[in-house]
Design an enzyme around this catalytic site. Structure first.
Site, PDB file in Angstrom:
ATOM      1  N   ARG A 162       8.856  -5.753  -1.634  1.00 52.10           N
ATOM      2  CA  ARG A 162       7.931  -6.451  -0.751  1.00 52.10           C
ATOM      3  C   ARG A 162       8.622  -6.579   0.612  1.00 52.10           C
ATOM      4  O   ARG A 162       9.852  -6.570   0.705  1.00 52.10           O
ATOM      5  CB  ARG A 162       7.597  -7.842  -1.283  1.00 52.10           C
ATOM      6  CG  ARG A 162       6.993  -7.856  -2.686  1.00 52.10           C
ATOM      7  CD  ARG A 162       6.797  -9.287  -3.166  1.00 52.10           C
ATOM      8  NE  ARG A 162       6.171  -9.359  -4.485  1.00 52.10           N
ATOM      9  CZ  ARG A 162       6.834  -9.434  -5.633  1.00 52.10           C
ATOM     10  NH1 ARG A 162       8.172  -9.461  -5.634  1.00 52.10           N
ATOM     11  NH2 ARG A 162       6.190  -9.498  -6.780  1.00 52.10           N
ATOM     12  N   LYS A 185       9.719 -13.314  -5.646  1.00 51.85           N
ATOM     13  CA  LYS A 185       8.930 -14.537  -5.733  1.00 51.85           C
ATOM     14  C   LYS A 185       9.561 -15.523  -6.708  1.00 51.85           C
ATOM     15  O   LYS A 185      10.144 -15.136  -7.706  1.00 51.85           O
ATOM     16  CB  LYS A 185       7.501 -14.200  -6.183  1.00 51.85           C
ATOM     17  CG  LYS A 185       6.681 -13.462  -5.127  1.00 51.85           C
ATOM     18  CD  LYS A 185       5.252 -13.269  -5.597  1.00 51.85           C
ATOM     19  CE  LYS A 185       4.391 -12.630  -4.509  1.00 51.85           C
ATOM     20  NZ  LYS A 185       2.992 -12.443  -4.950  1.00 51.85           N
ATOM     21  N   HIS A 253       2.804  -3.055   2.610  1.00 52.32           N
ATOM     22  CA  HIS A 253       2.697  -3.350   1.178  1.00 52.32           C
ATOM     23  C   HIS A 253       2.172  -2.144   0.404  1.00 52.32           C
ATOM     24  O   HIS A 253       2.467  -1.988  -0.786  1.00 52.32           O
ATOM     25  CB  HIS A 253       1.783  -4.554   0.951  1.00 52.32           C
ATOM     26  CG  HIS A 253       1.979  -5.196  -0.387  1.00 52.32           C
ATOM     27  ND1 HIS A 253       3.149  -5.842  -0.747  1.00 52.32           N
ATOM     28  CD2 HIS A 253       1.165  -5.285  -1.474  1.00 52.32           C
ATOM     29  CE1 HIS A 253       3.044  -6.302  -1.978  1.00 52.32           C
ATOM     30  NE2 HIS A 253       1.851  -5.968  -2.444  1.00 52.32           N
ATOM     31  N   ARG A 256       4.844  -0.143  -1.239  1.00 50.82           N
ATOM     32  CA  ARG A 256       5.256  -0.644  -2.556  1.00 50.82           C
ATOM     33  C   ARG A 256       4.300  -0.127  -3.636  1.00 50.82           C
ATOM     34  O   ARG A 256       4.731   0.290  -4.717  1.00 50.82           O
ATOM     35  CB  ARG A 256       5.300  -2.166  -2.523  1.00 50.82           C
ATOM     36  CG  ARG A 256       5.506  -2.870  -3.858  1.00 50.82           C
ATOM     37  CD  ARG A 256       5.642  -4.368  -3.599  1.00 50.82           C
ATOM     38  NE  ARG A 256       5.359  -5.168  -4.764  1.00 50.82           N
ATOM     39  CZ  ARG A 256       6.268  -5.539  -5.674  1.00 50.82           C
ATOM     40  NH1 ARG A 256       7.510  -5.105  -5.556  1.00 50.82           N
ATOM     41  NH2 ARG A 256       5.934  -6.312  -6.681  1.00 50.82           N
ATOM     42  N   HIS A 279       7.503  -8.093 -11.408  1.00 42.11           N
ATOM     43  CA  HIS A 279       6.306  -8.812 -11.842  1.00 42.11           C
ATOM     44  C   HIS A 279       6.659  -9.786 -12.962  1.00 42.11           C
ATOM     45  O   HIS A 279       7.422  -9.451 -13.866  1.00 42.11           O
ATOM     46  CB  HIS A 279       5.240  -7.831 -12.353  1.00 42.11           C
ATOM     47  CG  HIS A 279       4.544  -7.096 -11.262  1.00 42.11           C
ATOM     48  ND1 HIS A 279       3.883  -5.903 -11.464  1.00 42.11           N
ATOM     49  CD2 HIS A 279       4.397  -7.383  -9.938  1.00 42.11           C
ATOM     50  CE1 HIS A 279       3.355  -5.489 -10.321  1.00 42.11           C
ATOM     51  NE2 HIS A 279       3.649  -6.365  -9.384  1.00 42.11           N
ATOM     52  N   TYR A 288      -1.629  -0.547 -12.274  1.00 43.03           N
ATOM     53  CA  TYR A 288      -1.216   0.772 -11.802  1.00 43.03           C
ATOM     54  C   TYR A 288      -1.648   1.888 -12.748  1.00 43.03           C
ATOM     55  O   TYR A 288      -1.698   3.049 -12.347  1.00 43.03           O
ATOM     56  CB  TYR A 288       0.297   0.800 -11.567  1.00 43.03           C
ATOM     57  CG  TYR A 288       0.676  -0.037 -10.376  1.00 43.03           C
ATOM     58  CD1 TYR A 288       0.398   0.413  -9.091  1.00 43.03           C
ATOM     59  CD2 TYR A 288       1.253  -1.289 -10.527  1.00 43.03           C
ATOM     60  CE1 TYR A 288       0.693  -0.367  -7.989  1.00 43.03           C
ATOM     61  CE2 TYR A 288       1.558  -2.067  -9.430  1.00 43.03           C
ATOM     62  CZ  TYR A 288       1.276  -1.597  -8.159  1.00 43.03           C
ATOM     63  OH  TYR A 288       1.558  -2.368  -7.069  1.00 43.03           O
TER      64      TYR A 288
END
Length: 307
Positions: A162, A185, A253, A256, A279, A288
């Site tokens: 990111r 994150k 983004h 990515r 994730h 995906y």
């Protein structure tokens, strides 16, 4: 009610307390905390109008499905889209759960259906377009700034980072090896591989950068040596994209997304891709598979004589 009055109001003080809980206990980003707390205050404002009474903290323990549906309808009437409304309801339910737990009760929230969110797929760039974008951004600025932009965009595409993760890399990571530990994150760390081309681009930037890059200082700095803004990265991409005539969907983004889609197309399994992307759940990665299927269908439609 202005912000100065909010701490003296029990329900609004609870919203502020929830914000601190999100920031320090849940480690949510400052942007998420601000958005969620703002939603809590909007909900309190609405309840006051809807019920025609002042909403205290214990009023939040007596919610009905009709209250939540009315709030949702009010927000949708203001023009809120389905995806935003779904996030808004998630924030409200989180606030009500916190209110119950803070009062020592078990959360018993009324059941409501969140708005159905339209399914959208990331739009990956082709490898050629991704590399062309990075190179054009690097050539769009003179000297070390161009070298910096090239290094950042190759890092996004080559390692699936990111923008915030790339800008969070510290100078202490130098010299770069074959892998890099990044913080994503909720302060979760992971290790991502570094391609030789990425290492070379970062090394070229470091050599040219006029500012000392040491210790806990950011690896990527702005023109005056301070932390680099994500907006400047987006601006560099926007300029390169326009000069190359590439679609507006090719954002930082999207690089990515391209990393993930291209790896999946080469046979990387979902669990490994989940680790590489950072994730929290596999469901976030499974989108995906849809992206790859959409790409294959597009190839089929253009190539098959009967399509």
């Amino acid at each position: 009610m202005n912000d100065d009055d909010q701490p003296s109001h029990p329900a609004r003080a609870l919203a502020a307390k929830w914000g601190k809980h999100l920031a320090f206990d849940r480690r949510r980003s400052p942007h998420t905390v601000r958005a969620y707390v703002a939603t809590a205050h909007r909900f309190l404002d609405f309840l006051g109008r809807h019920r025609g009474e002042e909403i205290g903290r214990f009023s939040l323990l007596n919610m009905h499905a009709a209250d939540l549906r009315a709030f949702l309808a009010d927000r949708r009437a203001d023009g809120l889209g389905a995806a935003s409304a779904s996030r808004e309801m998630s924030a409200v339910r989180g606030f009500l759960t916190f209110a119950a737990e803070d009062a020592g009760n078990l959360p018993q929230l009324p059941r409501t259906r969140a708005p159905k969110r339209p399914k959208t797929l990331p739009r990956p760039a082709s490898p050629d377009d991704a590399l062309a974008l990075a190179e054009e951004a690097g050539e769009g600025s003179d000297g070390w700034i161009g070298a910096r932009d090239l290094a950042i965009l190759l890092l996004l595409y080559g390692s699936g980072l990111r923008v915030s993760e790339a800008l969070g890399v510290r100078a202490s990571a130098l010299p770069l090896g074959q892998a890099l530990r990044v913080t994503g994150k909720r302060n979760k760390t992971r290790v991502v591989p570094l391609l030789p081309a990425v290492r070379e681009a970062v090394s070229a930037y470091v050599t040219q950068c006029p500012y000392p890059l040491k210790g806990d200082a950011p690896l990527f700095v702005g023109a005056r040596g301070g932390p680099l803004s994500a907006d400047l990265v987006r601006r560099a991409v926007r300029g390169a994209r326009q000069r190359l005539g590439l679609p507006d969907s090719l954002t930082p983004h999207a690089l990515r997304h391209s990393f993930a889609t291209h790896l999946l197309g080469r046979g990387v399994d979902l669990r490994s891709l989940q680790e590489l992307l950072g994730h929290a759940s596999l469901s976030s990665t499974q989108i995906y598979t849809d992206v790859d299927a959409a790409r294959l269908l597009d190839v089929y439609r253009h190539a098959h004589p009967r399509a």
